[in-house]
Design a protein around this motif. Sequence first.
Motif, PDB file in Angstrom:
ATOM      1  N   ALA A  39       0.994  -0.908   0.335  1.00  0.00           N
ATOM      2  CA  ALA A  39       0.291  -0.306  -0.314  1.00  0.00           C
ATOM      3  C   ALA A  39       0.768   1.128   0.731  1.00  0.00           C
ATOM      4  O   ALA A  39       2.029   1.363   0.124  1.00  0.00           O
ATOM      5  N   GLN A  40       0.468   2.087  -0.708  1.00  0.00           N
ATOM      6  CA  GLN A  40       1.313   3.460  -0.719  1.00  0.00           C
ATOM      7  C   GLN A  40       0.708   4.268   0.448  1.00  0.00           C
ATOM      8  O   GLN A  40      -0.033   4.834   1.349  1.00  0.00           O
ATOM      9  N   ASP A  41       2.042   4.625   1.107  1.00  0.00           N
ATOM     10  CA  ASP A  41       2.153   5.685   2.482  1.00  0.00           C
ATOM     11  C   ASP A  41       1.934   7.764   1.356  1.00  0.00           C
ATOM     12  O   ASP A  41       1.715   7.587   0.178  1.00  0.00           O
ATOM     13  N   ASP A  42       1.900   8.438   2.538  1.00  0.00           N
ATOM     14  CA  ASP A  42       1.668   9.578   1.772  1.00  0.00           C
ATOM     15  C   ASP A  42       2.179  10.129   1.120  1.00  0.00           C
ATOM     16  O   ASP A  42       2.398  11.383   0.710  1.00  0.00           O
ATOM     17  N   HIS A  43       3.659   9.552   0.596  1.00  0.00           N
ATOM     18  CA  HIS A  43       4.519   9.621  -0.306  1.00  0.00           C
ATOM     19  C   HIS A  43       4.289   9.125  -1.448  1.00  0.00           C
ATOM     20  O   HIS A  43       5.465   9.160  -2.293  1.00  0.00           O
ATOM     21  N   GLY A  44       3.759   8.153  -1.855  1.00  0.00           N
ATOM     22  CA  GLY A  44       3.299   7.284  -2.962  1.00  0.00           C
ATOM     23  C   GLY A  44       4.329   5.889  -2.972  1.00  0.00           C
ATOM     24  O   GLY A  44       4.778   5.975  -3.646  1.00  0.00           O
ATOM     25  N   LEU A  45       5.296   5.997  -1.353  1.00  0.00           N
ATOM     26  CA  LEU A  45       5.773   4.432  -1.118  1.00  0.00           C
ATOM     27  C   LEU A  45       5.438   3.521  -1.079  1.00  0.00           C
ATOM     28  O   LEU A  45       3.983   3.826  -0.234  1.00  0.00           O
ATOM     29  N   ASP A  46       6.074   2.057  -2.061  1.00  0.00           N
ATOM     30  CA  ASP A  46       4.924   0.989  -1.006  1.00  0.00           C
ATOM     31  C   ASP A  46       5.674   0.493   0.241  1.00  0.00           C
ATOM     32  O   ASP A  46       6.592   0.570   1.178  1.00  0.00           O
ATOM     33  N   LYS A  47       4.488   0.344   1.266  1.00  0.00           N
ATOM     34  CA  LYS A  47       5.190  -0.371   2.392  1.00  0.00           C
ATOM     35  C   LYS A  47       3.939  -1.211   2.848  1.00  0.00           C
ATOM     36  O   LYS A  47       3.093  -1.127   1.952  1.00  0.00           O
ATOM     37  N   PRO A  48       4.584  -2.058   3.399  1.00  0.00           N
ATOM     38  CA  PRO A  48       3.334  -3.587   3.716  1.00  0.00           C
ATOM     39  C   PRO A  48       2.321  -2.927   4.882  1.00  0.00           C
ATOM     40  O   PRO A  48       2.014  -2.396   5.836  1.00  0.00           O
ATOM     41  N   LYS A  49       1.418  -3.661   3.909  1.00  0.00           N
ATOM     42  CA  LYS A  49      -0.229  -3.169   5.263  1.00  0.00           C
ATOM     43  C   LYS A  49      -0.309  -4.528   4.916  1.00  0.00           C
ATOM     44  O   LYS A  49      -0.569  -5.735   3.817  1.00  0.00           O
ATOM     45  N   ALA A  50      -0.815  -4.971   6.285  1.00  0.00           N
ATOM     46  CA  ALA A  50      -1.206  -5.933   6.995  1.00  0.00           C
ATOM     47  C   ALA A  50      -2.707  -6.818   6.842  1.00  0.00           C
ATOM     48  O   ALA A  50      -3.544  -5.342   7.494  1.00  0.00           O
ATOM     49  N   PHE A  51      -3.915  -7.056   6.820  1.00  0.00           N
ATOM     50  CA  PHE A  51      -4.766  -8.048   6.991  1.00  0.00           C
ATOM     51  C   PHE A  51      -4.656  -8.855   7.751  1.00  0.00           C
ATOM     52  O   PHE A  51      -4.248 -10.545   7.145  1.00  0.00           O
ATOM     53  N   ILE A  52      -4.913  -9.561   8.851  1.00  0.00           N
ATOM     54  CA  ILE A  52      -5.497 -10.394   9.823  1.00  0.00           C
ATOM     55  C   ILE A  52      -6.614 -11.118  10.705  1.00  0.00           C
ATOM     56  O   ILE A  52      -7.725  -9.959  10.703  1.00  0.00           O
ATOM     57  N   VAL A  53      -7.079 -12.223  11.077  1.00  0.00           N
ATOM     58  CA  VAL A  53      -7.814 -12.864  11.786  1.00  0.00           C
ATOM     59  C   VAL A  53      -7.615 -13.548  12.937  1.00  0.00           C
ATOM     60  O   VAL A  53      -6.418 -13.664  12.942  1.00  0.00           O
ATOM     61  N   LEU A  54      -8.192 -12.638  13.724  1.00  0.00           N
ATOM     62  CA  LEU A  54      -7.623 -13.388  15.375  1.00  0.00           C
ATOM     63  C   LEU A  54      -8.327 -14.263  15.693  1.00  0.00           C
ATOM     64  O   LEU A  54      -9.944 -14.764  14.923  1.00  0.00           O
ATOM     65  N   GLU A  55      -7.087 -15.176  16.511  1.00  0.00           N
ATOM     66  CA  GLU A  55      -7.559 -16.015  17.295  1.00  0.00           C
ATOM     67  C   GLU A  55      -7.581 -16.110  18.484  1.00  0.00           C
ATOM     68  O   GLU A  55      -8.992 -16.923  18.881  1.00  0.00           O
ATOM     69  N   ALA A  56      -7.578 -15.261  19.267  1.00  0.00           N
ATOM     70  CA  ALA A  56      -8.075 -14.877  20.468  1.00  0.00           C
ATOM     71  C   ALA A  56      -8.316 -13.013  20.754  1.00  0.00           C
ATOM     72  O   ALA A  56      -8.348 -11.912  20.194  1.00  0.00           O
ATOM     73  N   GLU A  57      -8.957 -12.627  22.080  1.00  0.00           N
ATOM     74  CA  GLU A  57      -9.021 -10.761  21.906  1.00  0.00           C
ATOM     75  C   GLU A  57      -8.108 -10.327  21.953  1.00  0.00           C
ATOM     76  O   GLU A  57      -7.074 -10.531  22.181  1.00  0.00           O
ATOM     77  N   ALA A  58      -8.580  -9.547  20.577  1.00  0.00           N
ATOM     78  CA  ALA A  58      -6.998  -8.338  21.006  1.00  0.00           C
ATOM     79  C   ALA A  58      -7.046  -7.437  21.958  1.00  0.00           C
ATOM     80  O   ALA A  58      -7.106  -6.928  23.014  1.00  0.00           O
ATOM     81  N   PRO A  59      -5.227  -7.417  22.774  1.00  0.00           N
ATOM     82  CA  PRO A  59      -4.492  -6.707  23.411  1.00  0.00           C
ATOM     83  C   PRO A  59      -5.061  -5.031  22.872  1.00  0.00           C
ATOM     84  O   PRO A  59      -5.246  -4.908  21.959  1.00  0.00           O
ATOM     85  N   PRO A  60      -5.197  -4.232  23.558  1.00  0.00           N
ATOM     86  CA  PRO A  60      -5.618  -2.338  23.598  1.00  0.00           C
ATOM     87  C   PRO A  60      -4.461  -2.603  22.716  1.00  0.00           C
ATOM     88  O   PRO A  60      -4.191  -1.638  21.638  1.00  0.00           O
ATOM     89  N   ASP A  61      -3.513  -2.911  22.583  1.00  0.00           N
ATOM     90  CA  ASP A  61      -1.450  -1.961  22.246  1.00  0.00           C
ATOM     91  C   ASP A  61      -1.298  -2.984  20.682  1.00  0.00           C
ATOM     92  O   ASP A  61      -0.694  -3.029  21.078  1.00  0.00           O
TER      93      ASP A  61
END
Length: 513
Positions: A444-466
Amino acid sequence: MTTTSANAADFFVDRHLAEGRADKIAHQEARTARSLSFAQLAEGAGRVAGALLRAGIRPEERIAMVMLDTLEFPQLFFGALKAGVVPIPINTLLAAPVYDAILRDSRAVALFVSAPLYEAVKPALAGNPYLKTVIVVGDEVPEAQSFGSFVAGAEVCETCPASPDQVAFWLYSSGSTGQPKGVMHVHSSLRATADTYGKHVLGLTAEDRVLSAAKLFFAYGLGNAMTFPLAAGATTILFGGRPTPGDMLTTLETEQPTVFCGVPTLYAAMVAEMDRSGAPQAPLRRCISAGEALPEDVGRRWQSLTGVDILDGVGSTEMLHIFLSNRADDLAYGTSGTPVPGYEVRLVNEAGQEAADGEIGELLVNGASAAMGYWNQREKSRQTFEGVWTRTGDKYERRADGRFIYCGRTDDMFKVSGIWVSPFEVEQALVSHPVVLEAAVVAAQDDHGLDKPKAFIVLEAEAPPDLHAQLTEHVKSRVGKWKYPRWIEVVDDLPKTATGKIQRFRLREASTS
């Protein structure tokens, strides 16, 4: 004059009668009392051949199969081969417009469809100029002929001669990057996969009972649940439903298979289920995986719960089955292993030159099971099939010890700060975190038009706040500081093909829309 035939039905079906396995069970259905002996398979396939010829379906014409994994599938597939007719197993999870496109592209003259799938296929039948008949398998449908009436009273035909290079069947590619293509395979391809992966990696014997979550309509399942067990005289357990984690664990317990064939996403979900409910009691001696690379963490967790390793490998519709694999005596989780005996592989870089150890390149493979080409796709055939070499479209890295590490599809790779990033490497790091069940990474492109990794995740357990901070640091510590996902989106599920391959192009489209 005696003629020698290379018709695949001779080896996989007919020879068992002469070798004394007539009464042995070849296929049985999970959840039902139905089974098929080797003699019944031979008789049923011969009667299908007679019915096809009686219906005016000529050798080399195509028939489409939109069928669940039931006893009728192997009878129809090998019955078509016996008659010289070309069967085309088709994905059972497609939408009507895709069925319409495949039926028109293949010019199939007959369609065999399981009754529960008929309504999904029905809109694709209107106005088709090639279909002469539609046969429904299972419960009767008023406007179509039943499979029972189609074969009733037909003569049991002998297997017709065929040459090794004669087209035997087609498979349509899974469409992980777009519309499926018709892949044409010859008679000798089936025996080639049985003599290579089936013999040297899977190592089936007549005493084995095989359960494949992967379906018969695509290459991986066709070998697992039909040709490999038939080559060995083993028994196949056919599971006609959707292979949910719970159903697969129950079936392992009730059907007692010795060999299980799955895909990484299913193994991950089954591991999560076993963490809650325990492992099934089954006499498993071998488990295999393909479709996408198996995350190391999933393989190790499966082994700790079941006591059986997963032999991960890579194959393709174009090569019919697995050509690069781990083996029971040569296993390294996190890799796709080494070439299966009978296959050669090479890596080429962007300049078309041989890639060095540690360098990322595209994987090419040479083996006897390679397809003849794509139907009506001359340019794509020329791009994929280069002499004896077949381009896989997969990016790999070869370690110094000769093992291969999956990096991603050619279209999925991208550079960050001028350095190649493997989506799969980042995904493996993400799923090794306790709260992540599945992950997919795209550019995915950042504000400068450069490619950076973007992740889509499916959770197995409840997500911590951080969660974002935890996963960012986790990935940095595992695979490198520049590879961490700049964006992390939690989703309910990931788009996949019926073979379990993540459709990253859909995630890329969603990220740019």
